[in-house]
Design an enzyme around this catalytic site. Structure first.
Site, PDB file in Angstrom:
ATOM      1  N   CYS A 106       0.834  -1.199   0.000  1.00  0.00           N
ATOM      2  CA  CYS A 106       0.000   0.000   0.000  1.00  0.00           C
ATOM      3  C   CYS A 106       0.871   1.253   0.000  1.00  0.00           C
ATOM      4  O   CYS A 106       1.627   1.483  -0.926  1.00  0.00           O
ATOM      5  CB  CYS A 106      -0.976  -0.056   1.173  1.00  0.00           C
ATOM      6  N   HIS A 126      -0.235   1.508  -3.455  1.00  0.00           N
ATOM      7  CA  HIS A 126      -1.623   1.941  -3.578  1.00  0.00           C
ATOM      8  C   HIS A 126      -1.652   3.017  -4.668  1.00  0.00           C
ATOM      9  O   HIS A 126      -0.719   3.826  -4.762  1.00  0.00           O
ATOM     10  CB  HIS A 126      -2.113   2.515  -2.247  1.00  0.00           C
TER      11      HIS A 126
END
Length: 189
Positions: A106, A126
């Site tokens: 992420c 992400h």
């Protein structure tokens, strides 16, 4: 053969799924996982207000190394805290110099950028962390859900946590074990 060892660094604001799912999956594979609190041994408030109790402090865990993998969960605040920590920098630099696996998910890969680790590798993050990660052109970017380039393994977000965890298992203990762990999880193919 001695069990493989993993260090998961838990910072305030970490994304819960990106922390717990890799810990669970690695433990199912027989990997000895240490969850280390960046700020000590006290419970850590994560990004969605779930409290997670670390096994130990990062300071204590550091003395128990080296580890076969160092794992950095995401979460914006968690990644920022990892990025600002001199101890995280030291651990990542040691892991990189000894050619140990580093896995980040992420926003977690932005800590690699902050600490100048894995330059030249292909990474993913992400989608909202992509611009930050690509600032300075130190990495090439992949839209893959999980990307492994040498000893840097990255992934995109909460929805890729199982794939990320299984990729760590495969890297440390092999594809057969990853498949054994995956089967009872009833994951969508």
């Amino acid at each position: 053969m001695a069990s493989k060892r993993a260090l998961v660094i838990l910072a305030k604001g970490a994304e819960e799924m990106e922390t717990v799912i890799p810990v669970d999956v690695m433990r199912r594979a027989g990997i000895k996982v240490t969850v280390a609190g960046l700020a000590g041994k006290d419970p850590v408030q994560c990004s969605r207000d779930v409290m997670i109790c670390p096994d130990t402090s990062l300071e204590d865990a550091k003395t128990q190394g080296p580890y076969d993998v160092v794992v950095l969960p995401g979460g914006n605040l968690g990644a920022q805290n990892l990025s600002e920590s001199p101890m995280v920098k030291e651990i990542l630099k040691e892991q990189e110099s000894r050619k140990g696996l580093i896995a980040a998910i992420c926003a977690g890969p932005t800590a690699l950028l902050a600490h100048e680790v894995g330059f030249g590798c292909k990474v993913t993050t992400h989608p909202l962390a992509k611009d930050k990660m690509m600032n300075g052109s130190h990495y090439s970017y992949s839209e893959s859900r999980v990307e492994k380039d040498g000893l840097i393994l990255t992934s995109r977000g909460p929805g890729t946590s199982f794939e990320f965890a299984l990729a760590i298992v495969e890297a440390l203990v092999g594809k057969d074990m990853a498949n054994q762990v995956k089967a009872p999880l009833v994951l969508k193919d």
